[in-house]
Write a protein that holds these residues in place. Structure first.
Motif, mmCIF file in Angstrom:
data_model
loop_
_atom_site.group_PDB
_atom_site.id
_atom_site.type_symbol
_atom_site.label_atom_id
_atom_site.label_comp_id
_atom_site.label_asym_id
_atom_site.label_seq_id
_atom_site.Cartn_x
_atom_site.Cartn_y
_atom_site.Cartn_z
ATOM 1 N N ARG A 5 -49.658 19.112 -3.865
ATOM 2 C CA ARG A 5 -48.545 19.956 -3.419
ATOM 3 C C ARG A 5 -47.490 19.101 -2.717
ATOM 4 N NH1 ARG A 5 -51.637 24.901 -0.626
ATOM 5 N NH2 ARG A 5 -50.609 23.823 1.084
ATOM 6 N N ILE A 6 -46.592 18.545 -3.530
ATOM 7 C CA ILE A 6 -45.553 17.659 -2.984
ATOM 8 C C ILE A 6 -44.139 18.091 -3.369
ATOM 9 C CG2 ILE A 6 -47.073 15.660 -2.722
ATOM 10 C CD1 ILE A 6 -45.898 14.557 -5.337
ATOM 11 N N PHE A 7 -44.010 19.303 -3.908
ATOM 12 C CA PHE A 7 -42.692 19.864 -4.219
ATOM 13 C C PHE A 7 -42.373 20.949 -3.206
ATOM 14 C CE2 PHE A 7 -43.963 17.875 -8.116
ATOM 15 C CZ PHE A 7 -42.793 17.353 -8.624
ATOM 16 N N SER A 8 -41.117 21.060 -2.866
ATOM 17 C CA SER A 8 -40.699 22.002 -1.823
ATOM 18 C C SER A 8 -40.704 23.446 -2.300
ATOM 19 C CB SER A 8 -39.296 21.642 -1.336
ATOM 20 O OG SER A 8 -39.299 20.362 -0.758
ATOM 21 N N ASP A 9 -41.130 24.329 -1.388
ATOM 22 C CA ASP A 9 -41.058 25.761 -1.647
ATOM 23 C C ASP A 9 -39.712 26.284 -1.145
ATOM 24 O OD1 ASP A 9 -41.260 26.004 1.141
ATOM 25 O OD2 ASP A 9 -43.325 26.732 1.103
ATOM 26 N N ALA A 10 -39.527 27.595 -1.122
ATOM 27 C CA ALA A 10 -38.257 28.201 -0.708
ATOM 28 C C ALA A 10 -37.906 27.882 0.744
ATOM 29 C CB ALA A 10 -38.315 29.711 -0.914
ATOM 30 N N ASP A 11 -38.916 27.561 1.558
ATOM 31 C CA ASP A 11 -38.690 27.231 2.964
ATOM 32 C C ASP A 11 -38.525 25.738 3.205
ATOM 33 O OD1 ASP A 11 -38.859 29.928 3.743
ATOM 34 O OD2 ASP A 11 -41.060 29.802 3.798
ATOM 35 N N GLY A 12 -38.508 24.946 2.133
ATOM 36 C CA GLY A 12 -38.342 23.505 2.274
ATOM 37 C C GLY A 12 -39.621 22.768 2.639
ATOM 38 N N LYS A 13 -40.757 23.435 2.581
ATOM 39 C CA LYS A 13 -42.055 22.809 2.884
ATOM 40 C C LYS A 13 -42.688 22.323 1.582
ATOM 41 C CE LYS A 13 -42.651 24.655 7.205
ATOM 42 N NZ LYS A 13 -42.260 23.814 8.265
ATOM 43 N N MET A 14 -43.372 21.196 1.650
ATOM 44 C CA MET A 14 -44.065 20.687 0.461
ATOM 45 C C MET A 14 -45.329 21.518 0.245
ATOM 46 S SD MET A 14 -43.525 16.604 0.061
ATOM 47 C CE MET A 14 -43.769 15.954 1.690
#
Length: 152
Positions: free
Chosen positions: A53-62
């Motif tokens: 899990r190294i891609f950002s979600d809608a909140d900018g978290k990986m």
């Protein structure tokens, strides 16, 4: 098996002036193999890479994997990941698997990634002189080694 994972917005590999493989958003993997690598190592690495899990979600978290973002992968064989610089200034590559061993490992790893990802994985050409271009996103670069699973 040792890999360098780079999160990219684009990457490509050129051989003798022609593009062999290219991707948009996804992962560029530089992969090196040893004679001791097993099917278990390949499966572990393929599973870990596709679920990392190294891609950002809608909140900018990986929080998202390459699968989650429907990203692509480009895999390049790289025996120099097993360079030993312990003695002298000229690296030794005796720990890297010989082509007769490394090529089947490389091909099997790609097949496992394709199964896990659910689509074709782009590649270079084993043993070729390749020119790799990328736009590292973040930058995010991670090194993993199947001989150090306890760390990763």
């Amino acid at each position: 098996m040792r890999i360098v994972i780079q999160r990219v917005t684009q990457a490509s590999v050129e051989i003798e002036g022609s593009i062999k493989g290219q991707i948009g958003t996804g992962l560029l993997l530089l992969a090196g193999f040893t004679a001791e690598d097993t099917e278990e190592d390949l499966k572990w690495m393929a599973g870990k890479v596709t679920q990392l899990r190294i891609f950002s979600d809608a909140d900018g978290k990986m929080n998202l994997s390459v699968q989650d973002v429907q990203g692509d992968m480009l895999v390049i064989s790289q025996f120099t990941l097993y360079a030993s610089t312990k003695k002298g200034n000229r690296p030794s590559y005796i720990n890297a698997a010989a082509p007769a061993i490394a090529i089947p490992l490389y091909e099997r790893f790609i097949a496992l990634l394709e199964t896990a990802l659910g689509k074709k994985v782009q590649t270079g050409e084993f043993g070729a002189d390749m020119k790799v271009s990328l736009l590292n996103d973040g930058p995010v670069t991670i090194v993993m080694d199947t001989q150090q699973k306890d760390i990763f």
